[in-house]
Design a protein around this motif. Structure first.
Motif, short mmCIF file in Angstrom:
data_model
loop_
_atom_site.label_atom_id
_atom_site.label_comp_id
_atom_site.label_asym_id
_atom_site.label_seq_id
_atom_site.Cartn_x
_atom_site.Cartn_y
_atom_site.Cartn_z
N CYS A 195 0.27 -37.26 -11.38
CA CYS A 195 1.05 -36.47 -12.35
C CYS A 195 0.72 -36.81 -13.81
N GLY A 196 -0.03 -37.90 -14.05
CA GLY A 196 -0.43 -38.24 -15.41
C GLY A 196 0.56 -39.08 -16.19
N ALA A 197 1.64 -39.52 -15.55
CA ALA A 197 2.63 -40.36 -16.24
C ALA A 197 2.08 -41.78 -16.42
N TYR A 198 2.55 -42.47 -17.46
CA TYR A 198 2.17 -43.86 -17.65
C TYR A 198 3.02 -44.76 -16.76
N LEU A 199 2.38 -45.70 -16.09
CA LEU A 199 3.06 -46.70 -15.28
C LEU A 199 2.72 -48.07 -15.82
N SER A 200 3.68 -48.99 -15.72
CA SER A 200 3.44 -50.37 -16.16
C SER A 200 3.19 -51.26 -14.95
N ARG A 201 2.14 -52.08 -15.05
CA ARG A 201 1.86 -53.02 -13.98
C ARG A 201 2.94 -54.09 -13.88
N ASP A 210 11.07 -45.31 -7.90
CA ASP A 210 11.76 -44.22 -8.59
C ASP A 210 10.75 -43.21 -9.14
N HIS A 211 9.63 -43.73 -9.65
CA HIS A 211 8.61 -42.81 -10.17
C HIS A 211 8.03 -41.95 -9.05
N PHE A 212 7.60 -42.59 -7.96
CA PHE A 212 6.93 -41.85 -6.89
C PHE A 212 7.88 -40.91 -6.14
N MET A 216 9.07 -34.83 -10.95
CA MET A 216 7.80 -34.43 -11.53
C MET A 216 6.63 -34.87 -10.65
N HIS A 217 6.65 -36.15 -10.20
CA HIS A 217 5.56 -36.65 -9.36
C HIS A 217 5.49 -35.87 -8.05
N LEU A 218 6.63 -35.67 -7.40
CA LEU A 218 6.64 -34.93 -6.13
C LEU A 218 6.22 -33.48 -6.32
N GLY A 219 6.53 -32.92 -7.49
CA GLY A 219 6.11 -31.56 -7.77
C GLY A 219 4.59 -31.43 -7.78
N TYR A 220 3.92 -32.40 -8.42
CA TYR A 220 2.46 -32.37 -8.45
C TYR A 220 1.86 -32.73 -7.09
N VAL A 221 2.54 -33.59 -6.33
CA VAL A 221 2.09 -33.88 -4.97
C VAL A 221 2.08 -32.59 -4.15
N GLN A 222 3.19 -31.84 -4.23
CA GLN A 222 3.29 -30.58 -3.50
C GLN A 222 2.25 -29.57 -3.98
#
Length: 266
Positions: A195-201, A210-212, A216-222
């Motif tokens: 989805c292009g979001a920034y994630l922190s290690r 929560d992100h996955f 928004m993330h699930l929308g792009y997965v679909q």
């Protein structure tokens, strides 16, 4: 505000009620250009990201549950809707390409720039030279002390203090560059390749979960799964389609879609 009010009214009255005369069932057919083919075939991208950072707003075309049910009935009867599926595929592809461009841009912002590489190399070189100078001065002071040349030894000691101060400044500059490399900084960021979001290690498992599991993330997965399944199916249908008029129309539509994809890649 107007968009929010319209969404509320749609929930209460249905999308058809707000579309006015053009939404009356008797005035529309499934082939009408005002009808959202993405909504009929699957899920309109405008419905995937509501109330997220990627909210696309209301779809400019008509979403009718009645027409979606009619589409399903006609499809079950054997009516060919490949042209609808191609429209849906193009719609989904547009948003996937846009997301992929954002991912590439975000990734580039996190990478070390040529200027940062040059600054780092220059500072490391300066620090090495200062270390060599400090070591040489320490050795010289020991020799001067053995011969009792105190004045020169004191001057060399002062020179060492200056070199140590300069080295500390260089090391501080190097830490600042490393700590703020690209946009990662202390966050140690990385880009979600879906989805292009920034994630922190540094995020804990809960925050990552929560992100996955986010809308928004699930929308792009679909969307990506739909694109893969539909493009493979349409490619297969083009190779093994029926040689009737509808099949010829379907193949022509698919060829147009394929040429469009090829042109974009170039």
């Amino acid at each position: 505000m107007a968009a929010e009010q319209r969404k509320l009214l749609e929930q209460l009255m249905g999308a058809d009620a707000l579309a006015g005369k053009v939404s009356k069932r008797q005035e529309l057919s499934l082939n009408d250009a005002r009808v959202c083919k993405s909504y009929l075939v699957g899920t309109c991208p405008h419905d995937l990201f509501t109330n997220t950072k990627q909210d696309l707003g209301l779809c400019p075309k008509i979403h009718s549950e009645g027409m979606k049910a009619e589409y399903q009935r006609e499809k079950e009867k054997g009516r060919d809707f490949t042209n609808f599926e191609i429209d849906y595929l193009r719609d989904v592809e547009k948003y996937i390409l846009d997301c992929s461009r954002r991912i590439d841009a975000a990734q580039r912002r996190l990478e070390r720039t040529p200027d940062e590489i040059a600054q780092t190399s220059s500072l490391l070189k300066d620090i090495d030279e200062l270390n060599e100078g400090i070591n040489a001065s320490v050795a010289e002071i020991e020799i001067l002390g053995e011969y009792g040349i105190i004045d020169r030894a004191l001057k060399e000691f002062h020179a060492i203090k200056v070199k140590i101060h300069n080295r500390q400044q260089k090391e501080k500059e190097l830490r600042i560059i490393n700590d703020n490399m690209g946009l990662s900084g202390h966050q140690k960021l990385q880009v979600c390749d879906v989805c292009g979001a920034y994630l922190s290690r540094l995020d804990n498992d809960r925050r990552l979960a929560d992100h996955f599991a986010g809308k928004m993330h699930l929308g792009y997965v679909q969307m990506r799964a739909t694109y893969k399944e539909l493009s493979e199916r349409l490619s297969h249908a083009s190779q093994y389609g029926r040689p009737d008029r509808r099949g010829q129309d379907r193949d022509r539509d698919h060829d147009r879609w394929a040429r469009g994809r090829s042109g974009r890649r170039r």
